[in-house]
Enzyme design. Structure first.
Site, PDB file in Angstrom:
ATOM      1  CG  HIS A   1      -1.603   3.015 -29.316  1.00 53.64           C
ATOM      2  ND1 HIS A   1      -1.816   3.987 -30.269  1.00 53.64           N
ATOM      3  CD2 HIS A   1      -2.293   3.414 -28.223  1.00 53.64           C
ATOM      4  CE1 HIS A   1      -2.600   4.924 -29.771  1.00 53.64           C
ATOM      5  NE2 HIS A   1      -2.905   4.606 -28.530  1.00 53.64           N
TER       6      HIS A   1
ATOM      7  CB  SER B   1      -3.484   7.847 -27.844  1.00 53.25           C
ATOM      8  OG  SER B   1      -4.336   6.821 -28.275  1.00 53.25           O
TER       9      SER B   1
END
Ligand code: GCU
Length: 429
Positions: A398, A257
């Site tokens: 995610h 990320s």
């Protein structure tokens, strides 16, 4: 148009709404990676290295992440070492790295495990973590992070980690698996380098490295937090390269990320990293910003202005004027192996745009006689592809999981471990 709940509010404030619908991707032309600023074509690896690569680096420095100051020598102090850690499987070191060589300056607490069963020097993975080293393992000997952390996650009290946070990130750091495959693993808390909020620089590395300290008035091309975190990774590499049981020429930099954006920028700047891994890095990382899919340049520079060079925000809703796009960030890794991963439910990060960055970097790998992704077709979920550029689309949200790590380890084995390289079908380096 599909909108994720967290982006809905922000999108209403932006000139162009956030879209997670492929139908809304505008027509775009990527800046040609193999055309130099004077308009001439770049036809050889040497021309790329000598002439074009420095131009692309300069664009990322001046426009996107800002300029990183020259490195200072570190001072590294081993505060704890155990050659029989994790039931004898690993040697654990906990090291405080004073980033500016001074005990009263910024520091990083680095945790290093090296596998005891490997004869000689082991290749390694190095990555920053979100919640402190103690969150990456259940090992009770690992010290709690000592620096500021946002409150909000369970176990963080008065902006500090408590015992309750130990082992809370185990799923993201399958340390036993990494060690069993013959790799060392090193990690540090990214907040040690700079707290992740708009004013964080005042108590972090950037103020410490600026003559004006916390009074600094930043210029358009000064560095942001991603630059600072990347700088910290390079200083951790300085230390790893001194260890007798780690092969400092085979260290892969990895991040998830915002820390995937960071690993890409670290790998681009510091060619000592032998391999670069971007996990779900999205906008400002692997994703092509011109696709305007998911998080946009306007949104990221509004929500996280401190991550980038201050001048980057002027390209909000003007992606087409940006003199660079993120396929060129992947190209800066060439000819080193680079792995990009996405997740099916992570539309915010634009999985297809992450893949297409790899496609766009391919011509640079070709100059070195290497095949990049080996395909221009976005693969089905859970179908890893690629030669010198790896890619997979994990099924799920995610995150960084054991599935992802398994693929990164296989890629590193193929490219960095001699025996595997000789055997593998993709032995191209
Ligand atoms: C937010 C941000 C992303 C970032 C992510 C993360 O979602 O918009 O750009 O990658 O946080 O770091 O978890």
């Amino acid at each position: 148009m599909l909108l994720c709940a967290t982006c809905l509010g922000a999108s209403l404030l932006l000139a162009r709404p956030i879209s997670e619908d492929e139908a809304n991707v505008p027509a775009y032309a990527l800046p040609p990676v193999l055309v130099a600023s004077d308009g001439s074509p770049v036809r050889s690896a040497e021309d790329w290295v000598q002439r074009r690569r420095p131009e692309v680096m300069e664009l990322f420095r001046s426009v996107v992440y800002g300029r990183t100051p020259a490195p200072a020598p570190i001072l590294a102090e081993v505060v704890e070492q155990d050659s029989q850690a994790l039931g004898g499987r690993a040697t654990r070191r906990q090291v405080t790295i004073y980033l500016l060589g001074r005990r009263d300056g910024p520091f990083v607490d680095l945790l290093v495990y090296s596998p005891n069963h490997v004869q000689g020097k082991a290749p390694a993975f190095l990555g920053l973590n979100f919640d402190g080293n103690q969150a990456t393992t259940a090992d009770p000997a690992v010290r709690l992070a000592r620096t500021w952390h946002a409150n909000g996650k369970p176990g963080f009290v008065n902006n500090r980690a408590t015992e309750a946070t130990r082992g809370t990130g185990l799923d993201r750091w399958p340390i036993d698996m990494i060690l069993a495959r013959g790799f060392a693993v090193a990690t540090a808390y990214y907040g040690d380098i700079e707290p992740d909020h708009a004013e964080g620089w005042k108590t972090g590395l950037r103020a410490a490295m600026s003559p004006q300290g916390a009074q600094t008035a930043w210029k358009q091309d000064d560095w942001g937090a991603i630059g600072a975190w990347s700088y910290g990774l390079s200083r951790c590499l300085d230390y790893l390269q001194t260890l007798p049981d780690i092969d400092g020429s085979k260290v892969s930099v990895i991040g998830h990320s915002r820390l995937g954006k960071t690993s890409l920028w670290a790998g681009a700047q510091d060619e000592r990293f032998a391999m670069v891994v971007s996990n779900d890095s999205g906008e400002g990382g692997a994703a092509l910003t011109r696709r305007c899919f998911g998080e946009s340049l306007a949104r990221i520079t509004t929500a996280f202005p401190h991550w980038f060079a201050p001048g980057y925000a002027r390209f909000a809703d003007r992606e087409h004027d940006l003199p660079v796009d993120f396929h060129e960030l992947i190209a800066l890794c060439a000819p080193r192996p680079c792995y990009i991963a996405s997740a099916t439910e992570d539309k915010w990060a634009d999985p297809k745009g992450e893949f297409l960055s790899g496609v766009g970097a391919g011509p640079v790998y070709s100059l070195f006689g290497l095949s990049g992704l080996g395909t221009e077709t976005w693969p089905a979920p859970a179908t890893p592809v690629g030669e010198s550029i790896g890619y997979h689309l994990r099924i799920g949200k995610h995150d960084i999981t054991e599935y992802d790590w398994d693929k990164y380890l296989a890629f590193a084995e193929r490219h960095l471990v001699a025996g595997h390289r000789a055997q593998g079908p993709s032995s191209i380096r």
